[in-house]
Design an enzyme around this catalytic site. Structure first.
Site, mmCIF file in Angstrom:
data_model
loop_
_atom_site.group_PDB
_atom_site.id
_atom_site.type_symbol
_atom_site.label_atom_id
_atom_site.label_comp_id
_atom_site.label_asym_id
_atom_site.label_seq_id
_atom_site.Cartn_x
_atom_site.Cartn_y
_atom_site.Cartn_z
ATOM 1 C CD GLU B 209 46.739 38.270 11.706
ATOM 2 O OE1 GLU B 209 45.651 38.824 11.498
ATOM 3 O OE2 GLU B 209 47.382 38.455 12.742
ATOM 4 C CG HIS B 247 47.315 40.425 15.581
ATOM 5 N ND1 HIS B 247 46.454 39.859 14.689
ATOM 6 C CD2 HIS B 247 46.549 41.014 16.524
ATOM 7 C CE1 HIS B 247 45.201 40.099 15.074
ATOM 8 N NE2 HIS B 247 45.241 40.805 16.176
#
Lengths: 379, 305
Positions: B209, B247
């Site tokens: 990501e 995150h």
């Protein structure tokens, strides 16, 4: 979570770092009138205390020569919106006679297994706009070695006296970061004054919000962020949801950061636009957990369709489906909701959703296509 | 073979009497994992689903020979529990907790290195070697045994992609969730090295990501001449810069952190990068097609007449 400049400087001062002697003016009508009594020497810098970046470029720092001008500047700054926020306070500091501007930061860096020190001989600008800075990977704070940083700085900084001061300061910053659960301490510019003294002219300190259980300042800052958030968003934050507002019309209720981003990307790929990143996975999988997410998106006029996309591992999907059933029963909004639930115990899901006339899409592609189609119809 | 986890691991569960712990006992055993002990200070002598509970890792190890730990305790207790397992001699320790202070992750990583233990996490569903054992709360039905090693920064994304792989007939050797935090017990680079040495793993799928620097390591590996073929998906193309996307490490803080920069870096290194989730299977097939021909093929190769 980013601290305001004056809070960051208080932390730096407590760690033995030189910071200008500033006066904090809270957002309060009366305080503005009274600050002139507390300032003895001019010129001063009047600095808006906001968490959003590039404050300098947006006119958030003003130089004033007289008490009258200072009060006028203070009023003006309190009325200015930076990004999405008005200043929560002002910081008034003596205007520094800066000989040279440096850049110094300590930040968490996965490549270093912990902290890294970053130094550039030219500060005051975005570090990315200059030549590559010096980077010293420290690791855990107690792994800092003065001689290693000295060696790393040798090529970039020829003034050995200055170099020694930077090494000593960096050591303090690394220790302070570890002791106070900071993920970044950035001093830009780090000012060199005429006598060679180093002063932190600005400070960007980012605290680790997960350390709130052992740090009162962080806990208080989280509570303050919730208080400022407004009722509906506060409901989500109380459930540990993570929310970032975007500019589209498909409200995404999702689980897991990676899958939330994957769904956002797929919405865009199918010609739609996500209205948010909303990851509900850290919260309870009960009705209580998801209810605030629907309340937030139902009340948002920008949201035309809600897409529920959850792929649960530890999250058991029959529980999520039952929560959806309850929420759909009590919900007033007529905005269409598209479901794609998958993961642990998903075999029980179609019957539960079918019980209230909804269907579960097997594939994310089908659910996204449906949501995009409905959003286009609603425009 | 597989990496870190197979039928041989003898697993102890820290926090076995909690909600996640009790769920895991049944789920993991059903999958074939040897769950031999639980640790729950103050509850020694109890049993959870037939598994004996001990007051310390040391007592659990002495009695049961446990060599692997999974930590299911609240974030504020993870540092203490995981250190006990690492320093108590466990060779593999998994901590699934999200919301762990990064300072604690830094300490745990240093401790794991000092004790030559493998530490996986935090902020991960754990690790699974399909058909052999699972050490985490991933949904078992998504996985099948096979030649692809999977490394993921995101739990949910790994379930989704592994289900797609399994439905497409592409099994996995081991699937490791390295987690979404900036400081990891096992980094992408370390997981790649383990998979590289694993004979069962023939190709890799990396699920990344925006933010962080793990993708640099993947590109560095993939560019090596002897590398096993790699496919990848990077999510967050539509994520705005400067905002944390759930995150802690998923934040575009510099130009190299963005989606486009990472995709270019990986593509240039020869990685088959899937543009979207839908493209993961074609990208994986492309990577698998680049596997060197099996040894048997050389034996029957060109015969001069």
């Amino acid at each position: 979570m980013m601290m305001l400049e004056y809070q960051g400087k208080q932390l730096l001062r407590s760690a033995g770092v030189n910071v200008p002697d500033g006066i904090v003016v809270p957002r309060n009508g009366r305080a503005v009138e009274k600050i002139a009594d507390r300032v003895e020497h001019y010129p001063v810098a009047v600095k808006a205390q906001v968490a959003s970046g590039s404050r300098g470029k947006r006119g958030g720092v003003l130089r004033t020569e007289t008490p009258q001008a200072m009060v006028a500047c203070a009023r003006q700054l309190f009325d200015t919106v930076f990004g999405e926020e008005r200043p929560r306070a002002l910081l008034i500091e003596p205007w520094l006679a800066i000989e040279r501007e440096l850049y110094l930061s300590v930040t968490v860096d996965g490549r270093a297994d912990g902290y890294a020190v970053i130094y550039a001989p030219k500060g005051g600008i975005d570090i990315e706009d200059g030549p590559p800075p010096v980077r010293y990977g420290v690791g855990a704070a107690q792994r800092f070695r003065a001689h290693e940083l000295r060696h790393a700085l040798a090529g970039a900084e020829s003034d050995y006296q200055l170099r020694e001061k930077v090494v000593a300061l960096a050591q303090r910053l690394v220790r302070a970061a570890a002791a106070h659960d900071c993920t970044t301490i950035e001093i830009n510019p780090l000012a060199v004054l005429a006598g060679g003294e180093l002063v932190a002219a600005d400070a960007k300190v980012v605290r680790d919000e997960w350390a709130a259980f052992r740090n009162e300042q962080i806990r208080a800052a989280r509570e303050e962020a919730k208080r400022r958030a407004g009722k509906l968003l506060r409901g989500c934050l109380d459930m540990q949801h993570m929310y970032v507002r975007l500019d589209g019309d498909i409200g995404l209720i999702s689980g897991g950061a990676g899958m939330t981003m994957a769904a956002m990307d797929m919405i865009a790929e199918f010609g739609g636009r996500p209205a948010c990143f909303l990851d509900c996975s850290p919260g309870p999988t009960s009705t209580r957990g998801y209810r605030p997410a629907f309340a937030l998106l139902d009340a948002d006029p920008q949201v035309k369709v809600i897409l529920v996309s959850v792929f649960g591992g530890g999250t058991q999907m029959q529980r999520v489906a039952n929560s959806m059933k309850e929420i759909m029963r009590e919900r007033k909004s007529a905005k269409p909701v598209v479901f794609r639930l998958d993961g642990t115990n998903v075999d029980q899901v179609p019957a539960i959703l079918g019980g209230f006339g909804a269907r579960n899409h097997d594939r994310l592609e089908d659910a996204v296509a449906e949501a995009v189609r409905l959003a286009k119809g609603a425009r | 073979m597989s990496i870190l986890l197979d039928r041989g691991n003898r697993v102890l569960i820290q926090g076995i009497t909690g909600h996640m712990g009790t769920f895991f006992v049944e789920d993991a055993r059903r999958y074939g994992t040897q769950v031999v002990a639980g640790v729950s200070p103050g509850r020694e002598g109890a049993e959870v689903g037939g598994v004996p509970v001990f007051g310390s890792v040391r007592a659990a190890r002495e009695t049961t020979g446990a060599d692997t730990a999974i930590v299911f305790v609240p974030p504020a207790a993870v540092l203490g529990a995981a250190l006990e397992a690492i320093e108590g001699g466990c060779r593999l320790v998994v901590a699934t907790a999200d919301e762990l202070p990064v300072q604690d992750a830094i300490e745990l990583r240093a401790a794991a290195r000092a004790h030559s233990a493998a530490f996986v996490g935090p902020n991960t569903p754990g690790i699974i070697s399909p058909g052999k054992a699972k050490l985490g709360f991933m949904p078992s039905f998504c996985y099948g045994r096979g030649p692809v090693g999977v490394i993921s920064r995101s739990g949910s994304l790994s379930y989704e992609c592994c289900k797609r792989l399994t439905l497409a007939g592409i099994g996995q050797s081991t699937v490791i969730g390295i987690g979404g935090d900036p400081v990891k017990g096992t980094t992408a680079a370390e997981a790649l090295a383990l998979f590289h040495d694993d004979p069962e793993t023939e190709a890799l799928l990396y699920l990344g990501e925006i933010g962080g620097s793990d993708e640099d390591e993947v590109a560095w590996y993939a560019a090596r001449a002897e590398a096993k073929p790699v496919a990848a998906l990077i999510v967050g193309r539509t994520a705005p810069p400067g905002k944390k996307m759930g995150h802690a490490a998923a934040l575009i803080g510099s130009r190299a952190d963005g989606h486009a920069a990472k995709v270019t870096l990986l593509s240039d290194a020869g990685v088959a990068v899937a543009a979207t989730l839908t493209e993961v299977i074609p990208a994986m097939r492309a990577a698998l097609a680049r596997r060197p021909a099996p040894a048997a093929a050389y034996a029957t190769a060109p015969q001069r007449s």
